[in-house]
Write a protein that holds these residues in place. Structure first.
Motif, mmCIF file in Angstrom:
data_model
loop_
_atom_site.group_PDB
_atom_site.id
_atom_site.type_symbol
_atom_site.label_atom_id
_atom_site.label_comp_id
_atom_site.label_asym_id
_atom_site.label_seq_id
_atom_site.Cartn_x
_atom_site.Cartn_y
_atom_site.Cartn_z
ATOM 1 N N PRO B 328 -21.572 4.175 -53.279
ATOM 2 C CA PRO B 328 -20.171 4.296 -53.684
ATOM 3 C C PRO B 328 -19.363 3.005 -53.562
ATOM 4 N N GLY B 329 -19.954 1.942 -53.036
ATOM 5 C CA GLY B 329 -19.215 0.699 -52.853
ATOM 6 C C GLY B 329 -19.800 -0.054 -51.683
ATOM 7 N N GLN B 330 -19.201 -1.203 -51.362
ATOM 8 C CA GLN B 330 -19.741 -2.012 -50.271
ATOM 9 C C GLN B 330 -19.014 -1.722 -48.966
ATOM 10 N N GLY B 331 -19.788 -1.590 -47.909
ATOM 11 C CA GLY B 331 -19.180 -1.379 -46.589
ATOM 12 C C GLY B 331 -18.556 -0.003 -46.464
ATOM 13 N N ILE B 332 -19.370 1.040 -46.621
ATOM 14 C CA ILE B 332 -18.843 2.408 -46.496
ATOM 15 C C ILE B 332 -18.627 2.707 -45.013
ATOM 16 N N LEU B 333 -17.367 2.868 -44.630
ATOM 17 C CA LEU B 333 -17.060 3.031 -43.203
ATOM 18 C C LEU B 333 -16.824 4.478 -42.791
ATOM 19 N N HIS B 334 -16.302 5.282 -43.690
ATOM 20 C CA HIS B 334 -15.901 6.619 -43.239
ATOM 21 C C HIS B 334 -15.937 7.610 -44.394
ATOM 22 N N MET B 335 -16.036 8.887 -44.016
ATOM 23 C CA MET B 335 -16.057 9.978 -44.987
ATOM 24 C C MET B 335 -15.133 11.069 -44.450
ATOM 25 N N GLU B 336 -14.359 11.662 -45.343
ATOM 26 C CA GLU B 336 -13.487 12.765 -44.915
ATOM 27 C C GLU B 336 -13.498 13.841 -45.990
ATOM 28 N N ASP B 358 -16.832 14.793 -55.993
ATOM 29 C CA ASP B 358 -17.021 16.232 -56.059
ATOM 30 C C ASP B 358 -18.304 16.553 -55.280
ATOM 31 N N THR B 359 -18.202 17.445 -54.310
ATOM 32 C CA THR B 359 -19.351 17.649 -53.423
ATOM 33 C C THR B 359 -20.426 18.556 -54.030
ATOM 34 N N ALA B 360 -20.063 19.370 -55.015
ATOM 35 C CA ALA B 360 -21.067 20.252 -55.625
ATOM 36 C C ALA B 360 -21.986 19.447 -56.542
ATOM 37 N N SER B 361 -21.379 18.605 -57.398
ATOM 38 C CA SER B 361 -22.184 17.850 -58.368
ATOM 39 C C SER B 361 -22.552 16.461 -57.850
ATOM 40 N N ILE B 362 -21.959 16.058 -56.716
ATOM 41 C CA ILE B 362 -22.133 14.708 -56.159
ATOM 42 C C ILE B 362 -21.820 13.653 -57.223
ATOM 43 N N THR B 363 -20.666 13.794 -57.825
ATOM 44 C CA THR B 363 -20.206 12.799 -58.797
ATOM 45 C C THR B 363 -18.811 12.334 -58.414
ATOM 46 N N LYS B 364 -18.530 11.092 -58.823
ATOM 47 C CA LYS B 364 -17.229 10.501 -58.480
ATOM 48 C C LYS B 364 -16.169 11.027 -59.428
ATOM 49 N N VAL B 365 -15.036 11.443 -58.867
ATOM 50 C CA VAL B 365 -13.971 11.984 -59.719
ATOM 51 C C VAL B 365 -12.705 11.131 -59.687
ATOM 52 N N ALA B 366 -12.571 10.248 -58.712
ATOM 53 C CA ALA B 366 -11.364 9.397 -58.672
ATOM 54 C C ALA B 366 -11.634 8.172 -57.813
ATOM 55 N N GLU B 367 -10.846 7.138 -58.088
ATOM 56 C CA GLU B 367 -10.886 5.919 -57.279
ATOM 57 C C GLU B 367 -9.452 5.489 -56.976
ATOM 58 N N LEU B 368 -9.245 5.019 -55.763
ATOM 59 C CA LEU B 368 -7.920 4.512 -55.400
ATOM 60 C C LEU B 368 -8.093 3.140 -54.774
ATOM 61 N N PRO B 369 -7.290 2.166 -55.191
ATOM 62 C CA PRO B 369 -7.373 0.866 -54.539
ATOM 63 C C PRO B 369 -6.829 0.952 -53.114
ATOM 64 N N ALA B 370 -7.455 0.243 -52.197
ATOM 65 C CA ALA B 370 -6.969 0.185 -50.808
ATOM 66 C C ALA B 370 -7.498 -1.109 -50.221
ATOM 67 N N MET B 371 -6.686 -1.784 -49.416
ATOM 68 C CA MET B 371 -7.134 -3.043 -48.830
ATOM 69 C C MET B 371 -7.949 -2.773 -47.573
ATOM 70 N N LYS B 372 -9.210 -3.170 -47.589
ATOM 71 C CA LYS B 372 -10.087 -3.022 -46.419
ATOM 72 C C LYS B 372 -9.908 -1.644 -45.743
ATOM 73 N N PRO B 373 -10.159 -0.577 -46.490
ATOM 74 C CA PRO B 373 -9.949 0.750 -45.903
ATOM 75 C C PRO B 373 -11.016 1.076 -44.855
ATOM 76 N N SER B 374 -10.592 1.749 -43.794
ATOM 77 C CA SER B 374 -11.579 2.232 -42.810
ATOM 78 C C SER B 374 -11.429 3.741 -42.681
ATOM 79 N N GLY B 375 -10.798 4.229 -41.622
ATOM 80 C CA GLY B 375 -10.737 5.676 -41.414
ATOM 81 C C GLY B 375 -9.868 6.390 -42.431
ATOM 82 N N ILE B 376 -10.302 7.605 -42.792
ATOM 83 C CA ILE B 376 -9.528 8.501 -43.650
ATOM 84 C C ILE B 376 -9.306 9.789 -42.858
ATOM 85 N N PHE B 377 -8.063 10.243 -42.805
ATOM 86 C CA PHE B 377 -7.740 11.398 -41.952
ATOM 87 C C PHE B 377 -6.855 12.375 -42.720
ATOM 88 N N PHE B 378 -7.333 13.607 -42.875
ATOM 89 C CA PHE B 378 -6.545 14.632 -43.559
ATOM 90 C C PHE B 378 -5.901 15.554 -42.522
#
Lengths: 120, 387
Positions: B328-336, B358-378
């Motif tokens: 999915p990209g370089q330096g995958i740090l976190h999944m939420e 999308d977790t059922a088909s394991i396909t990418k549905v969107a991209e968002l720019p972020a500077m050096k993103p690490s943790g994602i918290f919902f």
């Protein structure tokens, strides 16, 4: 006859300083003299690695975390060879891993200069 | 900014009252190098706002208030910052230590605790005011000053944490905030480096870096003391260099099975929680950092340490087979995961991007720019123990 696993045990009981000197010796013996400077592209990768990956343990501002602080004033008190050896061979008994699978000696030397504030 | 707030964030401002906003689908993405948070929403996968001024966010984490309005952000520089998501702004910020590693919110939501490296210890704050409630230095039984790791909330306004240098587990009970008490468990093993608490709040598990195994405390039966499980968990004889410590938080169970990232091995360990024995190992593409179960427990998503940190593998839990490897990209740090698990958000630090899958088909549905993103918290984390 020394059992195969004795080496690990020895390593654990030795002080970090001793291990470092041992590693240093190995590096000195095996290192080519005047290793080439990393390419500009590699330097960019290394700069990112230092801040982001080393920064995971040492802090992005190098003030320390699980790993020791790596501020320039502290780094300048240590010899280049000891620092290069620490990067390449790690610190047994601590979470500092040997980076030689990922970094060359020239990479490590460049990182040491960066840590000491001698290049940008 | 004002227009943005009116567009959807503010609660009850007369000028934009029709746009009342709830927080159940909100999240925060840490932009670690810039001391900034991105506020996102997961219904349409968009960015709503940026919040700046949070200091050094390397290895930052955060917890949410029980009403899912406020976030408490733990920065590496010892900063504790309270963020109001309805107003997309910092409410209060205190520099409570020199160097810290994470924190937790109490069961009743009234207290937030921070784990500190320098000086080592735990500080507890009131969630309304961020006033100091308790200050617990971490001095081991042998007189060793310790860094605190693996701070987790436990039932009964208890915080459980581990002392890295001293090798101890402590339970800090703050049912009565005028009289905090500490129960200490010594000799739990060498260098506990992270911990988790099971979703039911019963078991506290501390991973050991200095030796193989996991130290486990049954919080329903603390008198039985700490016992060692999974003696083979750890680095073992032929371990590889560990370029990134695995994270235990985010762990979950599927039926009887739990999944743990192995240390220094290209494996995920499968553990039967009824007897805490290892029942299998899954070969994966690198040294796992997070091994996270999709809500529902049918699939396991795994990311990796250097040099394999551009990959994520999806594992089918019933068969324990790798279903798919994605890059999915370089330096995958976190999944939420979204609360019900239909989407997963991945941060790609070195690609300056967050992607939504999308977790059922394991396909990418969107991209968002972020500077050096690490943790994602919902915000759904607000209602789960140990998160």
């Amino acid at each position: 006859m020394i059992p195969a696993n004795a080496r690990t045990d020895l390593h654990k009981t030795r002080s970090p300083v001793f291990s470092r000197q041992l590693s240093l010796l190995l590096v000195l013996v095996t290192a080519p003299v005047g290793a080439a400077e990393p390419s500009p592209e590699r330097q960019k990768q290394l700069g990112n690695l230092l801040v982001q990956d080393c920064g995971s343990c040492h802090g992005m501002t190098m003030k320390g975390g699980l790993g020791s602080p790596l501020l320039p004033a502290l780094m300048r008190d240590l010899g280049d060879e000891a620092l290069v050896a620490t990067i390449l061979d790690g610190r047994p008994g601590t979470p500092m891993p040997p980076w030689k699978l990922i970094l060359s000696e020239a990479d490590a030397r460049w990182l040491v200069r960066r840590l000491k504030g001698e290049n940008r | 900014m004002k227009r943005l707030l009116c567009a959807g964030l503010m609660l009850g401002l007369a000028a934009c009252a029709p746009n009342w906003r709830a927080t159940g689908d909100l999240g925060l993405v840490v932009e670690r190098a810039d001391g900034r948070l991105q506020m996102v929403e997961t219904t349409h996968s968009t960015r709503l706002a940026q919040i700046s001024g949070l200091g050094d966010l390397s290895h930052a984490s955060l917890v949410f208030s029980r009403d899912e309005r406020f976030a408490f952000v733990f920065g590496r520089d010892g900063g504790l910052t309270k963020v109001d998501m309805l107003q997309a702004r910092i409410v209060k910020r205190v520099l409570q230590a020199g160097n810290s590693i994470g924190g937790a919110i109490s069961q009743d939501g009234s207290l937030v605790a921070v784990a500190n490296y320098t000086p080592g210890g735990v500080k507890v704050f009131d969630t309304d005011t961020l006033d100091l409630v308790a200050d617990i230095p971490a001095m081991g039984a042998d007189g060793t000053a310790s860094k605190v790791v693996g701070l987790e909330d436990a039932p009964g306004n208890v915080f459980a944490f581990s002392l890295y240098e001293a090798g101890e587990i402590w339970l800090l009970d703050i049912k009565d905030r005028t009289r905090p008490s500490v129960r200490k468990f010594a000799d739990i093993g060498k260098q506990p480096y992270d911990a988790l608490i099971t979703e039911d709040g019963r078991y506290y598990l501390a991973g050991l870096f200095g030796e193989d195994g996991i130290a486990m405390l049954d919080l329903w039966n603390p008198d039985k003391g700490v016992r060692r499980i999974l003696d083979h968990y750890g680095r073992g004889q032929e371990a590889l260099p560990v370029y990134k410590m695995p994270h235990l938080e985010g762990w979950a169970a599927s039926g009887n099975l739990a999944f743990l990232p192995a240390i220094g091995r290209h494996e995920v360990l499968v553990v039967d929680m009824t007897n805490w024995r290892e029942v299998g190992r899954i070969q994966v593409a690198g040294q796992p950092v997070f091994a996270m179960l999709q809500p529902g427990g049918r699939r396991l998503w795994v990311n990796f340490a250097l040099p394999d940190n551009g990959k994520v593998q999806v594992i089918d839990v019933p068969s324990l087979n790798v279903l798919k490897t994605i890059e999915p990209g370089q330096g995958i740090l976190h999944m939420e995961f979204t609360p019900r698990g239909e989407r997963v958000w991945l941060s790609a630090r070195d690609s300056d991007q967050v992607s939504v899958w999308d977790t059922a088909s394991i396909t990418k549905v969107a991209e968002l720019p972020a500077m050096k993103p690490s943790g994602i918290f919902f915000t759904a984390r607000a209602h789960r123990m140990g998160l």
